[in-house]
Design an enzyme around this catalytic site. Sequence first.
Site, short mmCIF file in Angstrom:
data_model
loop_
_atom_site.label_atom_id
_atom_site.label_comp_id
_atom_site.label_asym_id
_atom_site.label_seq_id
_atom_site.Cartn_x
_atom_site.Cartn_y
_atom_site.Cartn_z
N LYS A 26 0.83 -1.21 0.00
CA LYS A 26 0.00 0.00 0.00
C LYS A 26 0.86 1.26 0.00
O LYS A 26 0.34 2.37 -0.13
CB LYS A 26 -0.90 0.01 1.23
CG LYS A 26 -1.94 -1.11 1.23
CD LYS A 26 -2.88 -0.93 2.43
CE LYS A 26 -3.74 -2.15 2.68
NZ LYS A 26 -4.63 -2.50 1.58
N THR A 37 11.16 -3.16 3.58
CA THR A 37 10.28 -4.08 4.31
C THR A 37 10.88 -5.48 4.32
O THR A 37 12.01 -5.68 3.89
CB THR A 37 8.83 -3.99 3.77
OG1 THR A 37 7.99 -4.76 4.63
CG2 THR A 37 8.70 -4.47 2.34
N LYS A 75 15.08 -5.51 6.48
CA LYS A 75 15.27 -4.42 7.45
C LYS A 75 16.61 -4.51 8.18
O LYS A 75 17.18 -3.48 8.55
CB LYS A 75 14.12 -4.40 8.46
CG LYS A 75 12.80 -3.95 7.84
CD LYS A 75 11.72 -3.80 8.89
CE LYS A 75 10.39 -3.49 8.23
NZ LYS A 75 9.33 -3.23 9.21
N THR A 123 8.69 -18.17 23.89
CA THR A 123 10.06 -18.49 24.33
C THR A 123 10.51 -17.33 25.22
O THR A 123 10.90 -16.27 24.73
CB THR A 123 10.99 -18.61 23.11
OG1 THR A 123 10.33 -19.39 22.11
CG2 THR A 123 12.31 -19.24 23.48
P1 ATR Z 1 8.72 -10.90 13.09
O1 ATR Z 1 9.86 -10.32 12.33
O2 ATR Z 1 7.39 -10.84 12.40
O3 ATR Z 1 8.65 -10.37 14.48
P2 ATR Z 1 9.98 -13.28 14.12
O4 ATR Z 1 11.19 -12.48 14.43
O5 ATR Z 1 10.13 -14.61 13.49
O6 ATR Z 1 9.00 -12.47 13.16
O7 ATR Z 1 9.13 -13.41 15.48
C1 ATR Z 1 7.91 -14.07 15.53
C2 ATR Z 1 7.30 -13.89 16.91
O8 ATR Z 1 6.01 -14.50 16.93
C3 ATR Z 1 8.08 -14.58 18.02
O9 ATR Z 1 7.91 -13.85 19.22
C4 ATR Z 1 7.37 -15.94 18.12
O10 ATR Z 1 7.50 -16.60 19.37
P3 ATR Z 1 8.84 -17.47 19.70
O11 ATR Z 1 9.90 -16.48 19.99
O12 ATR Z 1 8.46 -18.28 20.88
O13 ATR Z 1 9.09 -18.28 18.47
C5 ATR Z 1 5.95 -15.52 17.92
N1 ATR Z 1 5.03 -16.56 17.46
C6 ATR Z 1 4.99 -17.13 16.23
N2 ATR Z 1 3.96 -18.00 16.14
C7 ATR Z 1 3.32 -17.97 17.34
C8 ATR Z 1 2.16 -18.64 17.89
N3 ATR Z 1 1.47 -19.50 17.15
N4 ATR Z 1 1.81 -18.34 19.15
C9 ATR Z 1 2.52 -17.48 19.89
N5 ATR Z 1 3.60 -16.83 19.45
C10 ATR Z 1 4.00 -17.06 18.18
#
Ligand code: ATR
Length: 280
Positions: free
Chosen positions: A22, A68, A72, A164
């Site tokens: 967008k 994006t 980044k 985590t």
């Molecule tokens: P982004 O750049 O979008 O932040 P990322 O760095 O891969 O992507 O981070 C994804 C986040 O979503 C993390 O905090 C992950 O939790 P973990 O650190 O435990 O992996 C969280 N996440 C992804 N799927 C999830 C789910 N189904 N329920 C809860 N947390 C989730």
Amino acid sequence: MMATAKKLEKFAVFGHPIGHSKSPVIHQQFAKQFGLDITYEAIDVAENEFEQTVREFGKNGGNGLNITVPYKLEAWQLADVRSERAELAGAVNTLKFSTGNNGELKIFGDNTDGVGLVTDIQGNYQVKIKNKKVLVLGAGGAVRGILAPLLDCQPQLLLLANRTVSKAEVLVEIFGHKGTIKATGFDNLADQQFDLIINGTAASLKGEVPPLPGTIFAKNALAYDLMYSAEPTPFMEWAKNQGAAKQTDGLGMLVEQAAESFYIWNGLRPDTGPVIKLLR
Ligand code: ATR
């Protein structure tokens, strides 16, 4: 004297995939408000070609770029100079080009995501963050990008909950000097209420909601999903069902971060309200 033609300012967003970005529409709307002539393209940049493509864009007269997923971090590394908020975010979503004394390309990197979120919450939703209890879900790149501007608003507490927990603890280490920030898991939240709950997990992308008790919403709480979509996100639906007073996705944040980038490039503050309305 010869009349000089008005210079066409050149911008773009780089990502992979770039999908239905967008950003071109948003920036053209902003430019129209000031009678500026700009080009703004959405460019899908192949892996391994990011740095070269950025430098070429700058050398060929480009004024600025939005960056994006998934670039980044690379943009952060490539910038010659970075703002403090970009430094802490560990990620850059805005690049500005200039020319040094010897004609060399200079690249400034900033991160406008967090300030975009805060402006949407406090400006558009009129929810003041100062002295409030804020719960942030997730500890990935998206969350790291918003923590400094949120803490600058001086919430009473910013609790960072992640599946985590160790990842949330790392962010608490990095951002602890900026305000009251603590880490927790999702299973520890039963007795606490928050005024602002921000979902920065990737769960919505998979149609999931983090496993949270439905009791986390204080009276008048705003549930904010960083993700945006045409339909209410799973997190928004869940929050509504649990009685959260207000729910929103991240469309306002998208427009506000764009406005901050536009300001960095052009020194002009666009009116975001009509653009958010148009995109809805
Ligand atoms: P982004 O750049 O979008 O932040 P990322 O760095 O891969 O992507 O981070 C994804 C986040 O979503 C993390 O905090 C992950 O939790 P973990 O650190 O435990 O992996 C969280 N996440 C992804 N799927 C999830 C789910 N189904 N329920 C809860 N947390 C989730």
